[in-house]
Write an enzyme that holds these catalytic residues in place. Structure first.
Site, PDB file in Angstrom:
ATOM      1  CB  CYS A   2     -41.288 -18.498  -2.893  1.00 27.55           C
ATOM      2  SG  CYS A   2     -40.738 -18.308  -4.585  1.00 27.55           S
ATOM      3  NE  ARG A  27     -39.786 -16.644   2.750  1.00 30.96           N
ATOM      4  CZ  ARG A  27     -38.560 -16.745   3.303  1.00 30.96           C
ATOM      5  NH1 ARG A  27     -38.310 -16.187   4.463  1.00 30.96           N
ATOM      6  NH2 ARG A  27     -37.595 -17.375   2.675  1.00 30.96           N
ATOM      7  CD1 TRP A  74     -39.703 -11.375  -5.610  1.00 29.74           C
ATOM      8  CD2 TRP A  74     -38.225 -12.666  -6.660  1.00 29.74           C
ATOM      9  NE1 TRP A  74     -38.795 -10.564  -6.254  1.00 29.74           N
ATOM     10  CE2 TRP A  74     -37.887 -11.314  -6.910  1.00 29.74           C
ATOM     11  CE3 TRP A  74     -37.423 -13.660  -7.231  1.00 29.74           C
ATOM     12  CZ2 TRP A  74     -36.789 -10.946  -7.704  1.00 29.74           C
ATOM     13  CZ3 TRP A  74     -36.335 -13.289  -8.018  1.00 29.74           C
ATOM     14  CH2 TRP A  74     -36.033 -11.943  -8.245  1.00 29.74           C
ATOM     15  CG  ASN A 100     -37.941 -20.278  -1.177  1.00 31.44           C
ATOM     16  OD1 ASN A 100     -37.609 -19.556  -2.107  1.00 31.44           O
ATOM     17  ND2 ASN A 100     -37.503 -20.109   0.067  1.00 31.44           N
ATOM     18  N   GLY A 101     -36.748 -21.678  -4.246  1.00 30.77           N
ATOM     19  CA  GLY A 101     -35.356 -21.914  -4.632  1.00 30.77           C
ATOM     20  C   GLY A 101     -35.243 -22.002  -6.139  1.00 30.77           C
ATOM     21  CD  GLU A 483     -30.204   1.909   3.834  1.00 32.74           C
ATOM     22  OE1 GLU A 483     -31.308   1.503   4.226  1.00 32.74           O
ATOM     23  OE2 GLU A 483     -29.487   1.282   3.013  1.00 32.74           O
ATOM     24  CE  LYS A 487     -34.441   1.043   2.770  1.00 35.65           C
ATOM     25  NZ  LYS A 487     -33.230   0.379   3.126  1.00 35.65           N
ATOM     26  CD  GLU A 490     -35.283  -0.975  -0.452  1.00 39.86           C
ATOM     27  OE1 GLU A 490     -35.495  -2.178  -0.677  1.00 39.86           O
ATOM     28  OE2 GLU A 490     -34.480  -0.584   0.418  1.00 39.86           O
ATOM     29  CG  HIS A 506     -14.190  13.649  -9.429  1.00 38.85           C
ATOM     30  ND1 HIS A 506     -13.083  14.343  -9.851  1.00 38.85           N
ATOM     31  CD2 HIS A 506     -14.224  13.751  -8.075  1.00 38.85           C
ATOM     32  CE1 HIS A 506     -12.440  14.827  -8.794  1.00 38.85           C
ATOM     33  NE2 HIS A 506     -13.115  14.483  -7.710  1.00 38.85           N
ATOM     34  CE  LYS A 605     -36.979  -7.322   5.789  1.00 32.46           C
ATOM     35  NZ  LYS A 605     -36.574  -5.930   5.750  1.00 32.46           N
TER      36      LYS A 605
HETATM   37  C1  AGP Z   1     -33.047  -3.287   1.895  1.00 33.38           C
HETATM   38  O1  AGP Z   1     -34.057  -2.416   2.176  1.00 33.38           O
HETATM   39  C2  AGP Z   1     -33.393  -4.395   1.028  1.00 33.38           C
HETATM   40  N1  AGP Z   1     -34.481  -5.120   1.528  1.00 33.38           N
HETATM   41  C3  AGP Z   1     -32.232  -5.297   0.655  1.00 33.38           C
HETATM   42  O2  AGP Z   1     -31.257  -4.517   0.043  1.00 33.38           O
HETATM   43  C4  AGP Z   1     -31.580  -6.061   1.825  1.00 33.38           C
HETATM   44  O3  AGP Z   1     -30.862  -5.202   2.629  1.00 33.38           O
HETATM   45  C5  AGP Z   1     -30.627  -7.126   1.256  1.00 33.38           C
HETATM   46  O4  AGP Z   1     -31.381  -8.011   0.482  1.00 33.38           O
HETATM   47  C6  AGP Z   1     -29.865  -7.863   2.347  1.00 33.38           C
HETATM   48  O5  AGP Z   1     -30.750  -8.554   3.151  1.00 33.38           O
HETATM   49  P1  AGP Z   1     -30.248  -9.211   4.526  1.00 33.38           P
HETATM   50  O6  AGP Z   1     -29.753  -8.128   5.423  1.00 33.38           O
HETATM   51  O7  AGP Z   1     -31.461  -9.902   5.051  1.00 33.38           O
HETATM   52  O8  AGP Z   1     -29.166 -10.185   4.170  1.00 33.38           O
END
Ligand code: AGP
Length: 610
Positions: A2, A27, A74, A100-101, A483, A487, A490, A506, A605
Site C-alpha cells: 500500500c 503502490r 492493495w 502497509n504490511g 518478459e 507484459k 499483466e 514438447h 508496483k
Molecule cells: C513487472 O512488470 C512487474 N511489475 C513485477 O513483476 C515486478 O517486476 C516484480 O514485482 C519485481 O519488482 P522489483 O524489481 O521492484 O523487485
C-alpha cells in the site's frame, strides 16, 4: 504494497495528503482514505475504488486541519470495500491508523482483545492493530508509548502511521519490513512509503530502518527504535525532480517510460564504459573487487521482470566471465534452504528495492555467509541499504506498474557486469572494446525502434479479440519471450506464455491454431536457423506468426505473417532491443481493450508483502 502518508505543518493537510496519495497510487489502488483532526475529533473519510472516488467523497468539505494521515490500498486481508479501507479507528474513536504490511498474528491478537471486551468489526489485520494500540493507550495514555507496546506484540511487517485526538500536535510512525521515509520541509514534515509522495514539499529525507520509529510534531521529530533506544539519523537528498514523476504529456506513465529508454540506457552507462581500453568501471563494486575476482559461483535472485533480467544475466556472465551462474526465484530461494558455499556471491535484482521476497532472499543469503550485492533502481531503498555493495541502474522513478525502462537498464548493467568480470578473467581488450562500442550504439538503436511505433500499433490492432498468445525465443531471447508474455498478461489480461522455442514441440505446440498468435524473437545469431525451423513448425499448423527480426532479413518476411524489424547488434545485446516492440505491443493491446495501462487490476508496483 500500500501507500501511506502523514503530514503535519502549516498547510491544510488534506491537500498534501491527496497529492501524496495520487503520487503513490501505483503502490495499490483498490480503496483509499484519509483521517484529519477537525474540532479536536478525528474525522475519517474512505472509499472503495481509485483515489478519484475519495476525491468525490471529500469534495465540498473544507478540512482545515494541519495534521492528517492517509492510505491507498492493495488488499491483503478483507476485500476492497469502504469498511475495509484505511484508516481504521480504535474502539474509542480517539486513535486512527494507516498500515502497509501484514500482521501475521492478527487472529491471536484479535481473540485476546475480544476476550478483553474490545470490538473488531472488519476482517482486516489492520483494525486489530488499531484496537490493540487503543487498548495500550487506555493504560499508558501516551500515543508513542502505546504504539511501542502494541508493536512489541506484533509479528509481521508494518509501515505504520498513528494519530490521536488527545495528542493533536503529533503523529507517530514506525516500520519493520515495509518502507518509510521522513521528509523534512520548512516548518512541515511528511512521512510516506516513498519519495514520490514527499517530493511535493521537500527533497531532504531520512530513510527509516527496520524497527525504527519517529514521533513528529510541528516543531520537529525524534527518531528511536521501537524498543525506545536512540538512533542515529542520516539526512539524504532525493535524486530526481518532481517533473520526472509527472506524465510529461503522455497518456500513460508506461508509454512515457518506454520512450525514456534511449536516455535511461545512456544513464545506465554514464561514467562506466571505458571503450578505449575495453574495460568497465563499476565504482559501486570497487570495495568487493577482490571477492569478485575469487568468486566460484554467482547466484542471482529476484522476482517478476527482474527475474527475467537475471536469466539474461546468467547467459551473459557464463559466456563472458566463465563463472557458473544460478538464477533463483527469490520467493523459492528464501525457503528452500539453498546451499551457499564459501566464495559464493549472491546478486539480488530489484527495481523498487522494496520487494519483500527479494529482500528476504538477500537476508537469507547474508545470514548463510554469502557476499550479497544489489542491482537496484530506487536509491536509498531497503535492498540498496541491506546489500554490501552494488550497482544502481539509474533508470529514474518508474511509475507504470508494468516494468519497462528498468528492465532494459537492468540488462545494460548486467552486460557491463559480465564484461567487468570477464576482463578480470582473461576476456581480451578487443572483445571488451567491441562490446563497449556496441553498448554505446544502443540508445540510438532504441530510438529507431520507437519511431516504428505506428507499425507496432497496427500489429496490436490485428490482435484484437485474441484470448491467448505464445512467445518464443532461443538463447538470450528466451527470457525476452518470458518478459513479452508477462507484459501482455499483466496489462491486457490476455493469457500469454513464454517458452524456449525448441521446448514448444514438447507440449505447447498442441495449443497452436489460427486463433492464437505466436510471437517469435528471431534475430540473427548462431541459432537463427533453428528458430526458423520452429517458425515453420508453427506455420505448418496454421499458426499466425509475428516475428521480431534483424533489419535486412528479407527471408523471414516470406515465412511469417507480421514482422517487426530491429537494428542489428551483437547477439548478447539483442534482448535490450527486442523487448521494446514487445512492450509497445502489450501497451497497444491493453489500450485497445480500454484498460488502465498504468494501474492494471490486482497488481501493484512494489510487492512489499509475501
Ligand atoms: C513487472 O512488470 C512487474 N511489475 C513485477 O513483476 C515486478 O517486476 C516484480 O514485482 C519485481 O519488482 P522489483 O524489481 O521492484 O523487485
Amino acid at each position: 504494497m500500500c501507500g501511506i502518508i502523514g503530514y503535519i505543518g502549516e498547510k491544510k493537510a488534506v491537500n498534501i495528503l491527496m497529492t501524496g496519495l495520487k503520487m503513490m497510487e501505483y503502490r495499490g489502488y483498490d480503496s483509499s482514505g484519509i483521517s484529519v483532526l477537525e474540532d479536536d475529533k478525528i474525522v475519517i473519510k474512505k472509499k472503495k475504488g481509485k483515489i478519484s472516488e475519495l476525491e468525490h467523497e471529500i469534495a465540498g468539505t473544507d478540512f482545515l486541519s494541519n495534521i492528517g494521515i492517509a492510505h491507498t490500498r492493495w488488499a491483503t486481508h478483507g476485500e476492497p470495500s469502504d469498511e475495509n479501507a484505511h484508516p481504521h479507528f480504535d474502539n474509542s474513536g480517539k486513535i486512527s491508523i494507516v498500515h502497509n504490511g501484514i500482521i501475521e498474528n492478527y487472529q491471536t491478537l484479535k481473540t485476546t482483545l475480544e476476550k478483553e471486551g474490545y470490538k473488531i468489526s472488519t476482517p482486516t489485520d489492520t483494525e486489530v492493530l488499531a484496537v490493540l494500540i487503543g487498548a495500550k493507550y487506555d493504560i499508558v495514555k501516551n500515543l508513542d508509548h502505546a504504539v511501542r507496546l502494541a508493536l512489541s506484540e506484533v509479528e509481521g511487517t508494518f509501515g505504520l502511521l498513528a494519530m490521536c485526538s488527545e495528542e493533536p500536535d503529533k503523529f507517530v510512525a514506525a516500520r519493520r519490513g515495509s518502507p518509510l521515509v521522513l521528509g523534512i520541509g520548512d516548518d512541515e514534515y511528511i512521512v510516506a512509503s516513498d519519495n514520490a509522495a514527499i517530493i511535493q514539499a521537500t527533497k531532504r529525507v531520512i530513510y527509516l530502518r527496520d524497527n525504527e520509529m519517529v514521533v513528529v510534531d510541528k516543531d520537529g521529530f525524534i527518531t528511536k527504535t521501537i524498543t525506545n533506544e536512540s538512533t542515529k539519523i542520516k539526512v539524504e537528498e532525493i535524486e530526481y525532480n518532481e517533473s520526472e514523476i509527472q506524465k510529461g504529456g503522455y497518456d500513460y506513465f508506461m508509454l512515457k517510460e518506454i520512450h525514456e529508454q534511449p536516455e535511461t540506457v545512456r544513464n545506465a552507462c554514464r561514467g562506466r564504459l571505458m571503450s578505449n581500453d575495453g574495460n568497465i568501471k563499476l565504482g559501486g563494486l570497487h570495495s568487493v573487487e577482490d571477492k569478485l575476482r575469487k568468486a566460484k559461483r554467482i547466484i542471482i535472485t529476484a522476482c517478476g521482470t527482474s527475474w527475467h533480467a537475471a536469466l539474461v544475466g546468467e547467459y551473459l556472465i557464463e559466456s563472458m566471465a566463465k563463472i557458473p551462474v544460478e538464477v533463483e526465484y527469490a520467493s523459492e530461494f528464501r525457503y528452500r534452504d539453498a546451499i551457499i558455499e564459501k566464495d559464493d556471491i549472491v546478486f539480488v535484482i530489484s527495481q523498487s528495492g522494496e520487494t519483500a521476497d527479494t529482500l528476504a532472499a538477500a537476508k537469507e543469503a547474508k545470514q548463510k555467509g554469502a557476499l550479497v550485492l544489489g542491482i537496484v533502481n530506487a536509491v536509498g531503498s531497503t535492498i540498496a541499504r541491506e546489500t554490501e555493495a552494488g550497482i544502481y541502474i539509474h533508470a529514474g522513478p518508474e511509475i507504470g506498474v508494468a516494468s519497462t525502462k528498468a528492465f532494459t537498464s537492468q540488462l545494460t548493467v548486467l552486460t557491463q557486469l559480465a564484461i567487468y568480470l570477464g576482463r578480470m578473467r582473461g576476456m581480451n581488450q578487443l572483445d571488451g572494446k567491441k562490446l563497449a562500442t556496441a553498448i554505446e550504439q544502443l540508445p540510438d538503436q532504441i530510438q529507431q525502434i520507437l519511431e516504428r511505433e505506428e507499425d507496432i500499433k497496427k500489429i496490436a490492432d490485428s490482435m484484437k479479440g485474441v484470448k491467448n498468445c505464445l512467445y518464443l525465443g532461443r538463447g538470450y531471447n528466451y527470457p525476452v519471450a518470458l518478459e513479452g508474455a508477462l507484459k501482455l498478461k499483466e496489462i491486457s489480461y490476455i493469457h500469454a506464455e513464454g517458452y524456449p522455442a525448441a521446448e514448444m514441440k514438447h507440449g505447447p505446440i498442441a495449443l497452436i491454431d489460427e486463433d492464437m498468435p505466436v510471437v517469435f524473437i528471431a534475430t540473427h545469431d548462431e541459432i537463427y536457423d533453428k528458430v526458423i525451423s520452429n517458425i515453420e513448425e508453427v506455420k505448418a499448423r496454421n499458426g499466425k506468426v509475428i516475428a521480431i527480426a534483424s533489419e535486412g532479413d528479407e527471408q523471414i518476411k516470406n515465412i511469417v505473417d507480421k514482422v517487426i524489424y530491429i537494428p542489428e547488434t551483437v547477439p548478447c545485446l539483442t534482448p535490450i532491443l527486442a523487448v521494446i516492440p514487445l512492450q509497445l505491443l502489450s501497451y497497444y493491446a491493453a489500450l485497445n481493450l480500454g484498460l488502465d495501462v498504468d494501474k492494471p487490476r490486482n497488481l501493484a508496483k512494489s510487492v512489499t508483502v509475501e
